[in-house]
Design a protein around this motif. Structure first.
Motif, PDB file in Angstrom:
ATOM      1  N   VAL A 134       1.018  -0.995   0.209  1.00 35.29           N
ATOM      2  CA  VAL A 134      -0.030  -0.059   0.010  1.00 35.29           C
ATOM      3  C   VAL A 134       0.834   1.216  -0.068  1.00 35.29           C
ATOM      4  CG1 VAL A 134      -1.925   1.208   1.145  1.00 35.29           C
ATOM      5  CG2 VAL A 134      -1.672  -1.133   1.494  1.00 35.29           C
ATOM      6  N   VAL A 135       0.804   2.165  -0.947  1.00 32.31           N
ATOM      7  CA  VAL A 135       1.540   3.415  -0.924  1.00 32.31           C
ATOM      8  C   VAL A 135       0.470   4.671  -0.997  1.00 32.31           C
ATOM      9  CG1 VAL A 135       3.700   4.304  -2.103  1.00 32.31           C
ATOM     10  CG2 VAL A 135       2.944   2.133  -2.795  1.00 32.31           C
ATOM     11  N   SER A 136       0.863   5.516  -0.340  1.00 32.42           N
ATOM     12  CA  SER A 136       0.043   6.967  -0.162  1.00 32.42           C
ATOM     13  C   SER A 136       0.835   8.090  -0.484  1.00 32.42           C
ATOM     14  CB  SER A 136      -0.822   6.971   1.094  1.00 32.42           C
ATOM     15  OG  SER A 136       0.260   7.160   2.243  1.00 32.42           O
ATOM     16  N   GLN A 137       0.123   9.150  -0.904  1.00 27.55           N
ATOM     17  CA  GLN A 137       0.817  10.281  -1.219  1.00 27.55           C
ATOM     18  C   GLN A 137       1.337  10.157  -2.562  1.00 27.55           C
ATOM     19  OE1 GLN A 137       0.706  13.178   0.597  1.00 27.55           O
ATOM     20  NE2 GLN A 137       0.675  12.877   2.807  1.00 27.55           N
ATOM     21  N   VAL A 138       0.946  11.237  -3.503  1.00 34.31           N
ATOM     22  CA  VAL A 138       1.400  11.264  -4.838  1.00 34.31           C
ATOM     23  C   VAL A 138       2.761  10.965  -4.970  1.00 34.31           C
ATOM     24  CG1 VAL A 138       1.284  12.640  -6.930  1.00 34.31           C
ATOM     25  CG2 VAL A 138      -0.772  12.561  -5.514  1.00 34.31           C
ATOM     26  N   ALA A 139       3.703  11.936  -4.527  1.00 38.17           N
ATOM     27  CA  ALA A 139       5.024  11.850  -4.833  1.00 38.17           C
ATOM     28  C   ALA A 139       5.689  10.488  -4.425  1.00 38.17           C
ATOM     29  CB  ALA A 139       5.812  12.799  -3.921  1.00 38.17           C
ATOM     30  N   ASN A 140       5.063   9.802  -3.354  1.00 34.24           N
ATOM     31  CA  ASN A 140       5.605   8.496  -3.085  1.00 34.24           C
ATOM     32  C   ASN A 140       5.036   7.469  -4.029  1.00 34.24           C
ATOM     33  OD1 ASN A 140       6.890   9.140  -0.486  1.00 34.24           O
ATOM     34  ND2 ASN A 140       4.735   9.016   0.537  1.00 34.24           N
ATOM     35  N   ILE A 141       3.837   7.579  -4.513  1.00 38.08           N
ATOM     36  CA  ILE A 141       3.206   6.568  -5.379  1.00 38.08           C
ATOM     37  C   ILE A 141       4.064   6.728  -6.703  1.00 38.08           C
ATOM     38  CG2 ILE A 141       1.347   6.134  -6.602  1.00 38.08           C
ATOM     39  CD1 ILE A 141      -0.527   7.273  -4.221  1.00 38.08           C
ATOM     40  N   LEU A 142       4.337   8.049  -7.146  1.00 41.98           N
ATOM     41  CA  LEU A 142       5.085   7.936  -8.277  1.00 41.98           C
ATOM     42  C   LEU A 142       6.533   7.535  -8.222  1.00 41.98           C
ATOM     43  CD1 LEU A 142       3.403  11.305  -9.536  1.00 41.98           C
ATOM     44  CD2 LEU A 142       3.081   8.940 -10.643  1.00 41.98           C
ATOM     45  N   ALA A 143       6.916   7.805  -7.111  1.00 41.90           N
ATOM     46  CA  ALA A 143       8.585   7.208  -6.869  1.00 41.90           C
ATOM     47  C   ALA A 143       8.476   5.702  -6.828  1.00 41.90           C
ATOM     48  CB  ALA A 143       9.048   7.720  -5.460  1.00 41.90           C
ATOM     49  N   TYR A 144       7.264   5.091  -6.283  1.00 39.71           N
ATOM     50  CA  TYR A 144       7.150   3.422  -6.385  1.00 39.71           C
ATOM     51  C   TYR A 144       6.773   3.035  -7.781  1.00 39.71           C
ATOM     52  CZ  TYR A 144       4.941  -1.117  -5.583  1.00 39.71           C
ATOM     53  OH  TYR A 144       4.678  -2.343  -5.614  1.00 39.71           O
ATOM     54  N   LEU A 145       6.214   3.744  -8.418  1.00 35.50           N
ATOM     55  CA  LEU A 145       5.670   3.228  -9.831  1.00 35.50           C
ATOM     56  C   LEU A 145       6.653   3.619 -10.819  1.00 35.50           C
ATOM     57  CD1 LEU A 145       2.062   4.229 -10.312  1.00 35.50           C
ATOM     58  CD2 LEU A 145       2.931   1.817 -10.007  1.00 35.50           C
ATOM     59  N   ALA A 146       7.435   4.715 -10.748  1.00 35.85           N
ATOM     60  CA  ALA A 146       8.276   5.316 -12.054  1.00 35.85           C
ATOM     61  C   ALA A 146       9.113   3.962 -12.399  1.00 35.85           C
ATOM     62  CB  ALA A 146       9.014   6.398 -11.687  1.00 35.85           C
ATOM     63  N   PRO A 147       9.990   3.348 -11.579  1.00 32.70           N
ATOM     64  CA  PRO A 147      11.148   2.368 -11.992  1.00 32.70           C
ATOM     65  C   PRO A 147      10.047   1.156 -12.849  1.00 32.70           C
ATOM     66  CG  PRO A 147      11.119   2.455  -9.816  1.00 32.70           C
ATOM     67  CD  PRO A 147      10.052   3.571 -10.115  1.00 32.70           C
ATOM     68  N   LYS A 148       9.024   0.669 -12.123  1.00 35.12           N
ATOM     69  CA  LYS A 148       8.141  -0.311 -12.698  1.00 35.12           C
ATOM     70  C   LYS A 148       7.557   0.146 -13.937  1.00 35.12           C
ATOM     71  CE  LYS A 148       6.902  -1.503  -8.084  1.00 35.12           C
ATOM     72  NZ  LYS A 148       7.816  -2.620  -7.725  1.00 35.12           N
ATOM     73  N   LEU A 149       7.177   1.239 -14.506  1.00 34.17           N
ATOM     74  CA  LEU A 149       6.617   1.875 -15.465  1.00 34.17           C
ATOM     75  C   LEU A 149       7.647   1.995 -16.615  1.00 34.17           C
ATOM     76  CD1 LEU A 149       3.574   3.635 -14.106  1.00 34.17           C
ATOM     77  CD2 LEU A 149       3.575   1.055 -14.553  1.00 34.17           C
ATOM     78  N   GLY A 150       8.980   1.969 -16.371  1.00 30.10           N
ATOM     79  CA  GLY A 150       9.991   2.741 -17.303  1.00 30.10           C
ATOM     80  C   GLY A 150       9.863   4.201 -17.324  1.00 30.10           C
ATOM     81  N   LEU A 151       9.378   4.733 -16.121  1.00 30.66           N
ATOM     82  CA  LEU A 151       9.440   6.427 -16.329  1.00 30.66           C
ATOM     83  C   LEU A 151       9.958   6.845 -15.196  1.00 30.66           C
ATOM     84  CD1 LEU A 151       5.426   6.504 -16.609  1.00 30.66           C
ATOM     85  CD2 LEU A 151       7.178   7.082 -18.359  1.00 30.66           C
ATOM     86  N   ALA A 152      11.095   6.171 -14.835  1.00 31.04           N
ATOM     87  CA  ALA A 152      12.133   6.873 -13.855  1.00 31.04           C
ATOM     88  C   ALA A 152      13.407   7.376 -14.491  1.00 31.04           C
ATOM     89  CB  ALA A 152      12.495   5.777 -12.819  1.00 31.04           C
TER      90      ALA A 152
END
Lengths: 251, 251
Positions: free
Chosen positions: A71-89
């Motif tokens: 579970v991840v909350s707060q936009v900046a944290n969610i994006l930091a979590y997703l970015a490498p998985k989505l190829g967006l880091a």
């Protein structure tokens, strides 16, 4: 794995920054609170997931994302979590840390944009704080928008990899979020944003390029994209808007 | 490696959340803007480091931290970067992500605490927005403090590892930041915080336990700890305070 995004239905809001990343990547996700009750959706399902007493990792507020047991909350944290998985880091630790700072700075201006219409209390109606909203919006247009957007414009211009992206030479979640920030500010303050294109040509080009990406263009044309409205953090109240004169705050 | 912390001198402010982590860990650091000019310090040195045109990774604002070639800005990011290096991160990805959400939620209430005395514009004096500050402070005391602190109290109480720490069974940067949040709110709103100990016994114990840790106690007694004052995000203006009655918002 299908991501589960939890955010209030009926508005773009803070959840939109997460949606744009998922849509750009073509990642499978469920927007839980927008689903019908019969499919396990709705605001009730969101609140149940959020305040589940058996779940120790309770978020403070939506948006939050579930990815299996995570579970991840707060936009900046969610994006930091997703970015490498989505190829967006971005690549490399220094660039990743810088992107985190930029993303958090976007969080800050989004909170300030919210407070232009709710400067006294989120719990009160806008109509009960209109005079204060006008005062805060005036400063937001005259000082804060130029300061923040001028900062991002300056960073774009001095990106060693060129001004097409805010960090490095590839699209990141921060580029997508900057697009949404520009869209939101233009919707809320069309007069205040009059100087934008002239003052921030690199940021203008970046926002236009994001809008033209096939997955983003498809998303924006779909019914998954909520229209801008006065439930969002970015609200258009004409009485709060005035012609921007950014003057010496231009980058 | 000596960390270089950059933050405004003369106040605790947002930099204090970083200082507490460095002090607890006994990590070597320089507080650059507090050093004499002759030693390469001062606000001028900070601004020079921040807006260095040769440095692409420019922070938006202090605080920022330099660790060799790495530059990290925004409190929550700095702490996420430092925590594992200082032995102050929780174990496991799920707990680390949860801690990031908590840290960002502390960032949010700190920004709201700032806006109690500057609800209209940071660029104006408090004296020019006193009526609005009173209105915002009233809501902050009645609604926002109980909502945020009640949330943290609830998280502490349902921590599967026990209520001594907010995540897991070891001290993390979030515990340290919660201590500073409680200290700041008690300084700013002593009357508004009257219900705190009774409503939030677990958070009270956590804050007391942090204050009693040898390195923290030593730091608080040193001249490196600035006194609370009216340059900080947490400011005590008696006219903005009133007796808190948290009522049904108590956890």
């Amino acid at each position: 794995m299908t991501y589960q995004l939890y955010y209030w239905p009926g508005l773009q809001g803070r959840g939109e920054f997460v949606r744009l990343a998922l849509e750009e990547a073509g990642a499978p996700y469920l927007d839980i609170a927008r689903l019908p009750k019969a499919e396990g959706g709705g605001v009730g399902a969101m609140m149940k997931a959020m305040i589940d007493p058996a779940q120790p990792f309770t978020p403070f507020a939506p948006p939050f994302l579930k990815d299996g047991e995570v579970v991840v909350s707060q936009v900046a944290n969610i994006l930091a979590y997703l970015a490498p998985k989505l190829g967006l880091a971005p690549e490399g630790e220094a660039a990743r840390l810088f992107a985190a700072g930029l993303q958090q700075t976007i969080t800050d201006i989004v909170a300030e944009a919210h407070d232009t219409h709710h400067p006294i209390a989120s719990s009160l109606y806008y109509e009960d704080q209109k005079a204060e909203a006008l005062a805060r919006s005036t400063d937001f247009i005259d000082s804060r928008i130029p300061k923040y957007l001028g900062y991002f414009e300056g960073i774009l211009r001095k990106n060693p990899a060129g001004p097409a992206h805010i960090v490095g030479d590839k699209l990141t979640t921060v580029d997508l979020s900057l697009f949404q920030l520009v869209v939101g500010l233009k919707y809320a303050f069309p007069q205040g944003m009059t100087p934008f294109e002239a003052a921030c040509p690199a940021l203008t080009r970046l926002a236009d390029a994001v809008a033209a990406r096939p997955n983003i263009a498809g998303y924006l044309a779909s019914d998954r994209r909520e229209a801008s409205n006065e439930s969002c953090v970015f609200r258009h109240y004409p009485e709060l808007d005035h012609d921007g004169t950014w003057g010496d705050k231009s980058p």
